[in-house]
Design an enzyme around this catalytic site. Structure first.
Site, mmCIF file in Angstrom:
data_model
loop_
_atom_site.group_PDB
_atom_site.id
_atom_site.type_symbol
_atom_site.label_atom_id
_atom_site.label_comp_id
_atom_site.label_asym_id
_atom_site.label_seq_id
_atom_site.Cartn_x
_atom_site.Cartn_y
_atom_site.Cartn_z
ATOM 1 N N TYR A 54 57.174 42.145 5.612
ATOM 2 C CA TYR A 54 56.078 41.285 6.070
ATOM 3 C C TYR A 54 54.733 41.997 5.955
ATOM 4 C CZ TYR A 54 53.065 38.561 9.167
ATOM 5 O OH TYR A 54 52.033 37.822 9.665
ATOM 6 N N HIS A 84 40.363 35.278 7.938
ATOM 7 C CA HIS A 84 40.531 35.421 9.379
ATOM 8 C C HIS A 84 39.209 35.697 10.105
ATOM 9 C CE1 HIS A 84 44.703 35.305 8.406
ATOM 10 N NE2 HIS A 84 45.128 35.685 9.597
ATOM 11 N N ASN A 197 45.588 43.331 13.452
ATOM 12 C CA ASN A 197 46.734 42.919 14.260
ATOM 13 C C ASN A 197 46.821 43.780 15.521
ATOM 14 O OD1 ASN A 197 49.038 41.368 14.767
ATOM 15 N ND2 ASN A 197 49.625 41.468 12.605
ATOM 16 N N TYR A 283 35.913 37.008 60.746
ATOM 17 C CA TYR A 283 36.784 37.548 59.702
ATOM 18 C C TYR A 283 35.994 38.198 58.568
ATOM 19 C CZ TYR A 283 40.893 35.074 61.565
ATOM 20 O OH TYR A 283 41.929 34.632 62.346
ATOM 21 N N ARG A 286 35.274 41.636 60.161
ATOM 22 C CA ARG A 286 36.422 42.423 60.610
ATOM 23 C C ARG A 286 37.464 42.620 59.506
ATOM 24 N NH1 ARG A 286 40.466 39.776 64.387
ATOM 25 N NH2 ARG A 286 38.794 38.245 64.507
ATOM 26 N N PHE A 331 51.836 42.922 19.459
ATOM 27 C CA PHE A 331 50.463 42.429 19.396
ATOM 28 C C PHE A 331 50.177 41.363 20.449
ATOM 29 C CE2 PHE A 331 53.208 40.266 16.307
ATOM 30 C CZ PHE A 331 53.256 39.006 16.892
ATOM 31 N N GLU A 417 53.365 30.867 15.361
ATOM 32 C CA GLU A 417 52.782 31.547 16.526
ATOM 33 C C GLU A 417 52.658 30.504 17.644
ATOM 34 O OE1 GLU A 417 49.266 33.284 14.843
ATOM 35 O OE2 GLU A 417 50.440 34.433 13.393
#
Length: 512
Positions: A54, A84, A197, A283, A286, A331, A417
């Site tokens: 791959y 990309h 990646n 609160y 405290r 990844f 994906e």
């Protein structure tokens, strides 16, 4: 100038900050170059064999089954980067892009990505010549890592795409490389994939956020103590024996800070033994250590997660020392996404309780004899009334930002994906929450200082005295209304800076 040397074991959080924020120079250790060269030799042998691996001899994502001929494998890597680099929106801050590039260099340096040392040197050259790629804010889903943001960085190595100057202007990468005397790189098999990646964008943002949160949580203890002092609160809830019986480390540290900050105060002395004084504070006063302490414990978890990621091999496929090249899911950004979301929730709560103390300080019915909205002439003057409005609006925004990004997922790449982490979005909104927290603590600082000034002639604690000295030059003393926005901006700078904290620690000792 500080030098960060990238070793085969990676870099430290402090070194990431030094490069991202301090412009430290980056060098690559000889052992790192050797580790990368050995890894690259394995990829070269695989490419020569022609077997399907791959990203080396095949396409990407849903095209993983498509064989790529040897003559087109370099073209494949260049095409990957161009396609990309598909982000959109405003550019990410310079410190984020610099952190991301160093962390990608770090990942390559671990010697499991099968790239030539020239690739890592190319990233170091961009950092050392202050060339900042134009990385748009939208594009990453946090799996397969921060693909689009890293592709925008990688594109500049090829002499393509854009860079952004310190003036915010966008220019061509080819021109920036030429001006710096750098030549564009040509990618070999697998190198384009190895450049993009990874989880480096979200990790870089998370590491910077950890540094900021660590400081802001300490300052939250400071502003809480100042507000408690101004409201004539009690120091008794912060005594160490009360926190030993509920042994959360963050809570104990926060309580110890507040207790220490409240000592040596004539204001506190004025009511310490008064039996008519409130038996229990509200609160927001405290329980300050219980909230801020839980945030500290969250921060410790997040820092541990980020530390693990810093020594992780985040690539796909990875090259193992025995010569195997295996696909992984490393990844996927879920560990970082969870961490960023968790810290955003914690930081939002630290800001939320600070706003409640501001509201109490400004309310004449609850502030123990302070004037309405901390104005000596309320009616004609509104004092800090609208500063609390601003704080309330920021708290509301932080509540929206505290909704986890990591609970979301959208499938991509033809359902290959089909689950993503949204870690980039989680880390990005965490940075916004922390910036908002800075503003909230600034409002509390200003309000608490006003309250302490109004307690005169009683002398405040050393921390109170130093806070008045820091805020007084731009905020003045309680009196007629002034244009408040510049005052708040300067109060933000006091919170974000280190000077007030350093001065307090010099007087009373280190804060946890």
């Amino acid at each position: 100038m500080m030098i960060v040397t990238v070793q085969p074991t990676g870099v430290t959080p402090a070194e990431v900050s030094a490069v991202a924020r301090g412009d430290a120079r980056v060098e690559i250790a000889p052992a790192t170059i050797e580790a990368m060269a050995a890894s690259r030799a394995i990829v070269d042998r695989i490419e020569e064999s022609g077997r399907p691996v791959y990203g080396v001899t095949t396409g990407f994502g849903a095209l993983a089954g498509t064989f790529v001929a040897p003559a087109r494998r370099a073209e494949l890597q260049h095409a990957l980067i161009r396609s990309h680099a598909a982000g959109i929106g405003a550019p990410m801050p310079r410190e984020v892009v610099r952190a991301m590039m160093l962390l990608r260099l770090r990942s390559l340096a671990l010697g499991h990505s099968g790239v030539r040392p020239e690739l890592a040197q190319g990233l170091a050259d961009l950092l050392n010549h202050d060339i900042t790629p134009w990385v748009p804010e939208h594009g990453s889903l946090g799996a397969s890592g921060d693909l689009a943001p890293l592709a925008h960085c990688a594109l500049v190595l090829l002499g393509e795409g854009w860079v952004v100057g310190k003036d915010g202007e966008r220019t061509a990468a080819a021109e920036a490389l030429r001006t710096a005397g750098l030549a564009p790189l040509d990618l070999a098999a697998k190198e384009g994939l190895a450049l993009i990646n990874g989880t480096d964008g979200m990790l870089g943002m998370l590491l910077l956020a950890i540094e900021d949160a660590r400081h802001l949580f300490a300052m939250a203890d400071v502003t809480a103590a100042l507000a408690i002092e101004a409201m004539l609160g009690s120091e008794r809830p912060f005594r160490p024996e009360l926190h030993e019986i509920r042994p959360h480390p963050g809570q104990a540290a926060s309580a110890a800070n507040i207790f220490q900050l409240l000592q040596h105060s004539a204001i506190m002395d004025s009511h310490r033994d008064n039996l008519a004084h409130a038996v229990q504070d509200a609160y927001s006063m405290r329980c300050a250590p219980q909230v801020a302490g839980a945030a500290r414990d969250t921060l410790a978890f997040v820092a541990t997660t980020a530390g693990r990621e810093l020594v992780s091999v985040v690539d796909n496929p990875v090259v193992l020392p025995g010569g195997q090249v295996e696909s992984t899911g490393n990844f996927h950004g879920e560990p970082l996404a969870f961490a960023a979301d968790f810290l955003a929730i914690a930081a939002a709560e630290v800001g939320s309780i600070a706003e409640r103390r501001v509201d109490r300080l400004l309310d004449v019915t609850r502030s123990r004899d302070l004037p309405p909205f901390l104005s000596p002439d309320a009616g004609v003057n509104s004092g800090l009334m609208i500063a609390q409005y601003t704080a309330a609006g920021i708290v509301a925004e932080n509540r929206r930002l505290a909704v986890p990004a990591s609970a979301d997922s959208l499938p991509t790449s033809g359902m290959q994906e089909d689950h993503v982490s949204m870690g980039w979005a989680a880390a990005k909104k965490l940075r916004t929450v922390l910036d908002n927290l800075t503003s909230l603590l600034a409002v509390e600082l200003l309000s608490a200082v006003r309250g302490l000034q109004l307690r005169a002639p009683l002398a405040p604690s050393p921390a109170g005295r130093l806070a008045i000295a820091a805020v007084g030059p731009f905020a003045g003393s309680p009196g007629p209304d002034v244009f408040l926005a510049p005052v708040l901006e300067q109060a933000r700078a006091v919170i974000a800076g280190r000077e007030l904290r350093a001065g307090i620690e010099a007087e009373i000792g280190p804060l946890s």
